[in-house]
Design a protein around this motif. Structure first.
Motif, PDB file in Angstrom:
ATOM      1  N   PHE B  34       0.636  -1.287  -0.120  1.00 39.19           N
ATOM      2  CA  PHE B  34       0.072  -0.002  -0.007  1.00 39.19           C
ATOM      3  C   PHE B  34       0.926   1.437   0.182  1.00 39.19           C
ATOM      4  O   PHE B  34       0.518   2.121  -0.664  1.00 39.19           O
ATOM      5  N   PHE B  35       1.891   1.302   0.828  1.00 40.94           N
ATOM      6  CA  PHE B  35       2.585   2.361   0.953  1.00 40.94           C
ATOM      7  C   PHE B  35       3.500   2.773  -0.315  1.00 40.94           C
ATOM      8  O   PHE B  35       3.572   3.741  -0.901  1.00 40.94           O
ATOM      9  N   THR B  36       3.865   1.648  -0.754  1.00 41.62           N
ATOM     10  CA  THR B  36       5.068   1.549  -2.101  1.00 41.62           C
ATOM     11  C   THR B  36       4.147   2.197  -3.312  1.00 41.62           C
ATOM     12  O   THR B  36       4.588   3.115  -3.805  1.00 41.62           O
ATOM     13  N   PHE B  37       3.105   1.604  -3.459  1.00 36.32           N
ATOM     14  CA  PHE B  37       2.240   1.804  -4.735  1.00 36.32           C
ATOM     15  C   PHE B  37       1.484   2.974  -4.547  1.00 36.32           C
ATOM     16  O   PHE B  37       1.372   3.850  -5.446  1.00 36.32           O
ATOM     17  N   GLN B  38       0.693   3.218  -3.448  1.00 36.49           N
ATOM     18  CA  GLN B  38      -0.280   4.031  -3.325  1.00 36.49           C
ATOM     19  C   GLN B  38       0.071   5.455  -2.908  1.00 36.49           C
ATOM     20  O   GLN B  38       0.036   6.477  -3.411  1.00 36.49           O
ATOM     21  N   VAL B  39       0.676   5.348  -1.707  1.00 37.85           N
ATOM     22  CA  VAL B  39       1.332   6.435  -1.021  1.00 37.85           C
ATOM     23  C   VAL B  39       2.507   6.931  -1.575  1.00 37.85           C
ATOM     24  O   VAL B  39       2.900   7.968  -1.957  1.00 37.85           O
ATOM     25  N   GLY B  40       3.509   6.159  -1.933  1.00 40.54           N
ATOM     26  CA  GLY B  40       4.828   6.289  -2.555  1.00 40.54           C
ATOM     27  C   GLY B  40       4.856   6.463  -4.083  1.00 40.54           C
ATOM     28  O   GLY B  40       5.931   6.872  -4.705  1.00 40.54           O
ATOM     29  N   ARG B  41       3.598   6.041  -4.590  1.00 39.93           N
ATOM     30  CA  ARG B  41       3.517   6.340  -6.240  1.00 39.93           C
ATOM     31  C   ARG B  41       4.867   5.828  -7.004  1.00 39.93           C
ATOM     32  O   ARG B  41       5.475   6.416  -7.593  1.00 39.93           O
ATOM     33  N   LEU B  42       5.076   4.452  -6.857  1.00 40.71           N
ATOM     34  CA  LEU B  42       6.133   3.881  -7.392  1.00 40.71           C
ATOM     35  C   LEU B  42       6.199   4.006  -8.955  1.00 40.71           C
ATOM     36  O   LEU B  42       7.134   4.248  -9.623  1.00 40.71           O
ATOM     37  N   PHE B  43       4.813   3.836  -9.445  1.00 41.75           N
ATOM     38  CA  PHE B  43       4.959   3.796 -10.850  1.00 41.75           C
ATOM     39  C   PHE B  43       5.009   5.139 -11.257  1.00 41.75           C
ATOM     40  O   PHE B  43       5.588   5.240 -12.467  1.00 41.75           O
ATOM     41  N   GLU B  44       4.382   6.108 -10.739  1.00 45.12           N
ATOM     42  CA  GLU B  44       4.040   7.413 -11.113  1.00 45.12           C
ATOM     43  C   GLU B  44       5.345   8.151 -11.345  1.00 45.12           C
ATOM     44  O   GLU B  44       5.881   8.910 -11.995  1.00 45.12           O
ATOM     45  N   ALA B  45       6.378   7.610 -10.281  1.00 47.87           N
ATOM     46  CA  ALA B  45       7.769   8.235 -10.030  1.00 47.87           C
ATOM     47  C   ALA B  45       8.593   8.064 -11.335  1.00 47.87           C
ATOM     48  O   ALA B  45       9.415   8.920 -11.529  1.00 47.87           O
ATOM     49  N   GLY B  46       8.303   6.831 -11.815  1.00 42.05           N
ATOM     50  CA  GLY B  46       9.015   6.480 -13.210  1.00 42.05           C
ATOM     51  C   GLY B  46      10.590   6.140 -12.882  1.00 42.05           C
ATOM     52  O   GLY B  46      11.398   6.426 -13.705  1.00 42.05           O
ATOM     53  N   GLN B  47      10.796   5.718 -11.540  1.00 45.25           N
ATOM     54  CA  GLN B  47      12.286   5.448 -11.350  1.00 45.25           C
ATOM     55  C   GLN B  47      12.408   4.170 -10.863  1.00 45.25           C
ATOM     56  O   GLN B  47      11.610   3.627 -10.139  1.00 45.25           O
TER      57      GLN B  47
END
Lengths: 311, 244
Positions: B34-47
């Motif tokens: 949850f924190f990685t993908f939703q809060v941390g926005r792993l995909f959106e960060a593009g890194q």
């Protein structure tokens, strides 16, 4: 050699028990301590030979001036005791007299404020692990890990006591038989009745066949049948061990013990045989004589001589 | 060593004999995700990095590790099994180490369960695997430090709730003292060298360095000595409190 020539293949198993539990048999004329056990291996030995053996052996437990303070409270106050092989010492006293605290110090769980304890020649303070190796201990309330099964728990005890796999299995099997736990091997301990829990604790204590057994209320919470079984087990092991057990049941002392020690408010107030203990009651007391002596020693209602007792 | 291993095995299998293990692992993985993908926005960060995953670990551990450690000794004391354990032919250090290592190995198992996140990043880009490995190691060491604190606290009380709350607060202190807002506030009232010293005890400071892919001896020593110190304290606490 005063070994008797008779070597019956199956010696009467009740010998030790009989002499202990029926105090009014003709044998009561012989000093009690001398006839405890008398069996070594599968040979009969005369009482005299056994007595000589026992004298030659040192004390299994030597307690000197044992004292424990909890803040201002003196839970145990200068107790000295020797327990020899073959003795079953009944450790009595009112609740809060310091019985459990004293036992905890002998087993190395608590460090004494002052005084010393030696078990099998090892000092508890200096060589705690060596002492723990030669003691089997049933703590008050027979604690055990509730999530474990009986079998898993005993296997763990066997492993931590250092037995290799094959021997561990054998030891667990023997302990299970002796404590009659065959029916509950796979059950988690938390689902067991109070009586079974107590027996799991007992099995754990005798698993390594220790020379010294310390049992804190071993028959507490058991029904009369279970009490009988546990007493028979203790009696059967008695000749080869030094056993200290605490209890509130005075009949148990009569049935089981070769020696009675009473402590009250941390102090030793009586040390003698069950007969000597009972003899302290005046003749006009006809029933529950031990109860009378116990009350008089621990509450000070009656004037009775302190430590020692008539020989 | 053998005694420690025996106890280690019993403790570790104990986790899986109760729902504790499964609840913990499931919650840990769900929250990590949850924190990685939703809060941390792993995909959106593009890194192609796991920064948004590891950043949350101190906060996850803050609540989850005390939940593991609270029962370590409080439960033994409440049920009286501590008397059984301490009258077996083992030493206090063997007992403490056996129980601690089992709890630590258990958090390690939970941590290993997060590998799909790494696979995700690995498939989408070319992450710095060295840095990720270092971060995993740093996270594991930090978990160990939290556990050691929790283990020591657990020896103070028979009550698991009290053990949990005190552990959370103590762990929180070890996190906060390195955070810029807190160090900024401290600079107003304390001399600079003292602020630096205090901040150097923060888990953040050391985890941050490791997370950037820098495996320095100082950080490893810091976590290692934190663990040793609190386990030593654990022994002192148990020795003093086991009778009550």
């Amino acid at each position: 050699m005063d070994k008797a020539p008779v070597a019956p293949p199956d010696p009467p198993p009740t010998l030790a028990g009989r002499t202990c539990s029926i105090p009014r048999s003709p044998l009561h004329l012989i000093p009690r301590r001398g006839i405890v056990g008398g069996l070594r291996g599968d040979r009969f030995r005369t009482l005299q030979a056994f007595e000589e053996d026992r004298e030659a052996m040192g004390s299994m437990i030597e307690i000197r001036g044992l004292t424990k303070h909890f803040g201002p409270l003196r839970a145990v106050d200068g107790i000295s005791l020797d327990v020899k092989q073959g003795e079953v010492l009944g450790f009595l006293g009112p609740n809060g007299a310091g019985k459990s605290t004293a036992m905890k110090m002998v087993t190395g769980f608590l460090a004494p404020t002052s005084g010393s304890v030696k078990v099998c020649g090892h000092d508890v303070g200096a060589e705690p692990v060596a002492v723990k190796e030669c003691i089997g201990y049933l703590p008050e309330g027979a604690p055990a890990y509730p999530d474990m099964t009986t079998e898993g728990f005993l296997n763990f005890i066997a492993e931590i006591r250092g037995f290799a796999r094959g021997e561990a299995r054998q030891r667990v099997r023997t302990a299970v038989q002796k404590a009659r736990l065959e029916g509950v091997l796979r059950q988690p301990i938390e689902t067991l009745s109070k009586g079974y829990k107590r027996r799991v604790g007992l099995a754990q204590a005798i698993l390594h066949d220790p020379p010294v057994l310390i049992l804190d209320e071993p028959t507490d919470g058991l029904d009369p049948n279970q009490k009988h079984e546990v007493r028979s087990l203790i009696r059967e092991m008695a000749p080869r061990k030094a056993i200290v057990l605490s209890t509130h049941i005075l009949e148990e002392v009569e049935a089981l013990c070769t020696r009675v020690v009473i402590i009250d408010r941390g102090r030793l107030v009586f040390d003698g045989t069950p007969d000597e203990f009972e003899a302290k009651a005046p003749a006009e007391i006809t029933s529950r004589r031990m109860d009378w002596v116990f009350r008089s020693l621990t509450s000070g209602e009656h004037a009775v001589a302190g430590v020692g007792g008539a020989a | 060593m053998k005694h420690t291993m025996t106890l280690f095995k019993r403790e570790l299998s104990g986790y899986f004999q109760t729902p504790v293990a499964y609840v913990f692992i499931v919650i840990f993985l769900l929250l990590s995700g949850f924190f990685t993908f939703q809060v941390g926005r792993l995909f959106e960060a593009g890194q192609a990095s796991l920064d948004s995953f590891f950043t949350w670990h101190p906060w996850l551990y803050l609540f989850l590790i005390p939940a593991i450690s609270m029962r370590l000794w409080a439960e033994e004391r409440r049920s009286g099994t501590i008397e059984l354990l301490m009258t077996l032919p083992i030493t206090m250090s063997q007992a403490i180490l056996g129980k601690f290592l089992a709890a630590w190995a258990f958090t390690g198992i939970a941590l290993l369960g997060t590998f799909p996140i790494w696979i995700t990043v690995y498939n989408l880009g070319s992450p710095d695997n060295g840095a990720i490995l270092a971060s995993y190691l740093g996270s594991f060491l930090m978990a160990g430090s939290f556990l050691a604190i929790g283990s020591a606290v657990s020896g103070i009380t028979k009550n698991q709730v009290i053990a949990f709350v005190i552990s959370v607060v103590l762990c929180l202190v070890f996190l906060l003292i390195g955070l810029p807002p807190v160090t900024g506030w401290m600079q107003g009232i304390l001399p600079a060298f003292l602020v630096d010293t205090i901040a150097s005890f923060s888990f953040f400071t050391h985890f941050d360095t490791i997370q950037r892919g820098l495996l320095q001896a100082t950080d490893l020593v810091f976590f290692g000595s934190t663990i040793v110190f609190f386990l030593f304290l654990n022994g002192l606490i148990l020795e003093a409190r086991k009778a009550q």
